[in-house]
Design a protein around this motif. Structure first.
Motif, PDB file in Angstrom:
ATOM      1  N   GLY A  61      -5.439  -0.195   3.809  1.00  0.00           N
ATOM      2  CA  GLY A  61      -6.181   0.272   2.646  1.00  0.00           C
ATOM      3  C   GLY A  61      -7.128  -0.758   2.074  1.00  0.00           C
ATOM      4  N   ASP A  62      -7.522  -1.718   2.884  1.00  0.00           N
ATOM      5  CA  ASP A  62      -8.435  -2.764   2.390  1.00  0.00           C
ATOM      6  C   ASP A  62      -9.745  -2.167   1.890  1.00  0.00           C
ATOM      7  OD1 ASP A  62      -9.243  -5.604   2.076  1.00  0.00           O
ATOM      8  OD2 ASP A  62     -10.690  -5.083   3.631  1.00  0.00           O
ATOM      9  N   HIS A  63     -10.149  -1.030   2.441  1.00  0.00           N
ATOM     10  CA  HIS A  63     -11.391  -0.404   2.003  1.00  0.00           C
ATOM     11  C   HIS A  63     -11.317   0.024   0.537  1.00  0.00           C
ATOM     12  CE1 HIS A  63      -8.753   2.843   3.366  1.00  0.00           C
ATOM     13  NE2 HIS A  63      -9.437   3.676   2.604  1.00  0.00           N
ATOM     14  N   HIS A  64     -10.103   0.327   0.052  1.00  0.00           N
ATOM     15  CA  HIS A  64      -9.949   0.668  -1.360  1.00  0.00           C
ATOM     16  C   HIS A  64     -10.284  -0.541  -2.239  1.00  0.00           C
ATOM     17  CE1 HIS A  64      -8.415   4.548  -0.481  1.00  0.00           C
ATOM     18  NE2 HIS A  64      -7.216   4.162  -0.077  1.00  0.00           N
ATOM     19  N   ALA A  67     -14.046  -1.283  -2.140  1.00  0.00           N
ATOM     20  CA  ALA A  67     -14.790  -0.322  -2.958  1.00  0.00           C
ATOM     21  C   ALA A  67     -14.690  -0.691  -4.429  1.00  0.00           C
ATOM     22  CB  ALA A  67     -14.264   1.092  -2.719  1.00  0.00           C
ATOM     23  N   ALA A  68     -13.497  -1.108  -4.860  1.00  0.00           N
ATOM     24  CA  ALA A  68     -13.307  -1.489  -6.264  1.00  0.00           C
ATOM     25  C   ALA A  68     -14.100  -2.742  -6.598  1.00  0.00           C
ATOM     26  CB  ALA A  68     -11.823  -1.710  -6.547  1.00  0.00           C
ATOM     27  N   SER A  79      -5.939  -5.086 -11.135  1.00  0.00           N
ATOM     28  CA  SER A  79      -5.110  -4.880  -9.947  1.00  0.00           C
ATOM     29  C   SER A  79      -3.664  -5.172 -10.321  1.00  0.00           C
ATOM     30  CB  SER A  79      -5.566  -5.764  -8.779  1.00  0.00           C
ATOM     31  OG  SER A  79      -5.573  -7.133  -9.138  1.00  0.00           O
ATOM     32  N   VAL A 195      -6.259  -0.738  -9.564  1.00  0.00           N
ATOM     33  CA  VAL A 195      -5.970  -0.775  -8.125  1.00  0.00           C
ATOM     34  C   VAL A 195      -4.515  -1.203  -7.924  1.00  0.00           C
ATOM     35  CG1 VAL A 195      -6.644  -1.691  -5.880  1.00  0.00           C
ATOM     36  CG2 VAL A 195      -8.362  -1.462  -7.692  1.00  0.00           C
ATOM     37  N   GLU A 231      -5.243   3.782  -3.633  1.00  0.00           N
ATOM     38  CA  GLU A 231      -6.560   4.266  -4.038  1.00  0.00           C
ATOM     39  C   GLU A 231      -6.816   3.931  -5.506  1.00  0.00           C
ATOM     40  OE1 GLU A 231      -9.201   8.401  -3.887  1.00  0.00           O
ATOM     41  OE2 GLU A 231      -7.146   8.328  -3.080  1.00  0.00           O
ATOM     42  N   PRO A 232      -7.976   3.345  -5.808  1.00  0.00           N
ATOM     43  CA  PRO A 232      -8.295   3.019  -7.207  1.00  0.00           C
ATOM     44  C   PRO A 232      -8.355   4.287  -8.065  1.00  0.00           C
ATOM     45  CG  PRO A 232      -9.804   1.910  -5.690  1.00  0.00           C
ATOM     46  CD  PRO A 232      -9.036   2.909  -4.883  1.00  0.00           C
TER      47      PRO A 232
END
Length: 296
Positions: A61-64, A67-68, A79, A195, A231-232
């Protein structure tokens, strides 16, 4: 401890604010920025060696998170990490983030740590202040200078990383989250982007002390760490403080909601970690692989 702002030279905090597009050219501000950047870059590189070099780090989930981190300049971000080891932060922060982010004076996270652990003398206080970590006092509750300070940083568009459990937990706990995180969400001028991040395995990289023993300081090699980034999300501003509701009640209600989110992520993280462990152990037993990856 009681005047957190005094840890920083006058004007430095606004110069470090993410919402501030300009950078001061005054010598004290430039020297502080250089010192902060060197401190965070050095720690970040060390963490990469410890977690990506002599241990194995799996991020889901690094893309989450990315994105944040790409949010607009004035949007605050919180976070939430579970607290599994004294090395969680800076360890995971340094290993997960690219060096450009991990050493960025404006973009890197703000955090807090127990005053009796890290703020023992003036040199240590300066070191952690340069690393954007401020002292929180256990037992003072959510109304204390550190929380006030972090709310100000959120209102500047900054990123705050928090351990809502308020203590290191070796395996699992049903204890309620501390209200400080709820207060930050409620009192932030703009609803922050939140996050959730759950991880497993850090208590093997730097074990927690056994009863009556002192905290180990030697990093252990050859372990697997799994990090799951959720997911944020944002909490609707209408739900932050309801009409006629006392602020302490709002802090408690929001904190409970955040804890439920973390519980959901924990279930996912534990399932993923079990699968990662099976794959990791299989690799260790593969004669073609074990020599090259002996330390990871």
């Amino acid at each position: 401890i009681t005047d957190t702002d005094s840890l920083y030279p006058p004007g430095v905090l606004w110069n470090m604010a993410r919402a501030n597009d300009s950078t001061s050219s005054s010598l004290p501000h430039r020297l502080w920025n250089i010192g902060s950047k060197i401190t965070m870059a050095t720690v970040s590189l060390g963490c990469k060696f410890f977690l990506n070099g002599i241990n194995t780090l799996k991020i889901h989930g690094d893309h989450h998170l990315q994105a944040a981190l790409s949010r607009s300049g004035e949007t605050p971000m919180i976070s939430m990490f579970n607290h599994n080891s004294c090395f969680d932060d800076p360890g995971l922060m340094g290993a997960i983030l690219p060096l450009s982010q991990g050493s960025h004076v404006k973009e890197m996270r703000w955090s807090c740590s127990a005053s009796e652990v890290i703020y023992l003398n003036r040199p240590l206080s300066k070191f952690f202040a340069l690393g954007k970590v401020v002292p929180v006092v256990r037992g003072w509750g959510p109304r204390q200078p550190a929380i006030d300070f972090l709310i100000d940083r959120l209102n500047d568009g900054g990123w705050v990383n928090i351990f809502p459990e308020g203590k290191v937990i070796d395996t699992h706990s049903e204890d309620r989250f501390k209200w400080g995180v709820g207060r930050m969400v409620v009192e932030c001028k703009k609803s922050p982007l939140i996050v959730p991040i759950y991880h497993l395995g850090m208590n093997r990289v730097l074990p927690n002390p056994k009863p009556g023993k002192t905290q180990p300081f030697v990093i252990r090699p050859g372990n697997l760490v799994t990090v799951c980034v959720g997911e944020p999300f944002r909490i609707n501003e209408e739900r932050l403080l309801k009409a006629g509701e006392k602020e302490e009640k709002a802090w408690s209600r929001i904190t409970s909601e955040l804890q439920e989110r973390m519980k959901e992520l924990e279930k996912t993280a534990r399932n993923i970690h079990e699968e990662n462990l099976r794959n990791w152990l299989y690799r260790w037993h593969d004669s073609r692989d074990v020599g090259f990856h002996l330390m990871t």
